[in-house]
Enzyme design. Structure first.
Site: not given
Ligand code: NAP
Ligand code: COA
Length: 269
Positions: A68, A145, A163
């Site tokens: 974590d 971010s 962020k």
């Molecule tokens: P996601 O698939 O939920 O990815 C989150 C990842 O972080 C998973 O691998 C999760 O694995 C890990 N994680 C979460 N909490 C954690 C913790 N406490 N310790 C270690 N690992 C942890 O999300 P996503 O939508 O692809 O987003 C990825 C990134 O892009 C993020 O930084 C998000 O803010 C950014 N972002 C996304 C979007 C979008 O449209 N999706 C837009 C703007 C920015 P576990 O749950 O197994 O720990």
């Protein structure tokens, strides 16, 4: 360039927090496809195993570490193991994050803290614990971010606060560690399709439409949009680029704080 290049990261090592799913898994897959050994960190061992197997099935080199990012000691341990197995780190991606839509009065102090701790403290912990293992000179840090860092979004106070901190933390690291030959940059993705983030923030067809209407290019991004920019920023092709914030968002960041999703309208009665 006198030759065509398809192995931009050949021989390099990359450690990717949040690399077990979504955008950061796409980044890890792209890095592995360009020759890097990728190490993924997340909490769920099962999700890590699946991600590592997917990369290995395509011929890449990958390993998973369960920890974590809020737990400094666990991160130190994971990074020490990664160093032992794969050597110094050339690339560090800070992508682990949490999100849920809730108004300020609809989240507890602990809910606010959970997101700030994962995104902001987690990025600090990752960079600090990784520092002894970064190649100097030559290492590149990338924080994932969001436009939330510079514009307010309803139902996202925790993410906006976190962020904004991630951006300034990363740019401060770029200043402090620049003389050692370490670069640090930031990508701010827009809405990216087929991700957990969008499943949470735009769970209905109506909410998806609102999200898309707020993007000048008129579509959501795909995970490879972010991975391709990450590949450039973390490669030697970007060796004079540091302290930058790079949107990859179809222009969403130009649209101002008017992402009024249906859930927000509902809270206004
Ligand atoms: P996601 O698939 O939920 O990815 C989150 C990842 O972080 C998973 O691998 C999760 O694995 C890990 N994680 C979460 N909490 C954690 C913790 N406490 N310790 C270690 N690992 C942890 O999300 P996503 O939508 O692809 O987003 C990825 C990134 O892009 C993020 O930084 C998000 O803010 C950014 N972002 C996304 C979007 C979008 O449209 N999706 C837009 C703007 C920015 P576990 O749950 O197994 O720990
Ligand atoms: N609305 C309001 N509060 C919420 C909430 C919601 N939808 N979801 C969680 N919370 C609150 C919890 O109630 C808890 O507060 P409390 O102790 O006062 O009740 C607090 O947030 C922490 O929840 P918990 O489940 O214990 O945290 P966690 O550390 O296990 O998980 C989250 C962190 C909540 C961010 C979780 O959603 C998560 O792990 N997310 C990772 C994946 C993700 O968000 N991907 C998208 C990235 S863009």
């Amino acid at each position: 360039m006198s030759v065509f290049v398809k192995d931009l990261l050949k021989g390099k090592t990359a450690f990717v927090t949040g690399g077990s799913s979504g955008i950061c898994l796409a980044i890890a897959e792209t890095f592995a496809g360009h020759g890097a050994s990728v190490m993924l960190l997340g909490r769920s061992q099962q999700r890590l195993d699946a991600a590592v197997a997917a990369i290995q099935a395509k011929g890449g080199t990958a390993a998973g570490f369960a920890a974590d990012v809020r737990n400094y000691a666990a991160l130190e341990e994971a990074l020490a193991k990664a160093r032992e197995a794969h050597g110094l780190l050339d690339i560090l991606v800070c992508g682990a994050a949490g999100n849920f839509p809730a108004p300020v009065m609809g989240m507890s102090a602990n809910g606010f803290k959970a997101v700030v701790d994962i995104d902001l403290l987690g990025t600090y912990n990752t960079c600090r614990a990784a520092y002894p293992h970064l190649r100097k000179p030559g290492a590149s840090i990338l924080s994932i971010s969001a436009n939330h860092a510079h514009q307010p979004y309803p139902l996202q106070a925790h993410v906006c606060a976190a962020k904004a901190g991630v951006d300034l933390l990363t740019r401060t690291i770029a200043l402090e560690w620049g003389r050692e030959g370490i670069r640090a940059n930031i990508i701010t993705p827009g809405p990216i399709d087929d991700t957990e983030g969008m499943r949470r923030l735009a769970p209905t067809p109506e909410a998806r439409q609102v999200a898309i209407q707020n993007v000048p290019l008129g579509r959501m991004g795909v995970k490879d949009d972010i991975a391709n920019l990450a590949l450039f920023l973390c490669s030697d092709a970007a060796s004079f680029i540091t302290g930058g914030v790079y949107p990859c968002d179809g222009g969403q960041g130009m649209m101002g704080p008017r992402n009024l999703n249906p859930a927000w309208e509902a809270t206004r009665g």
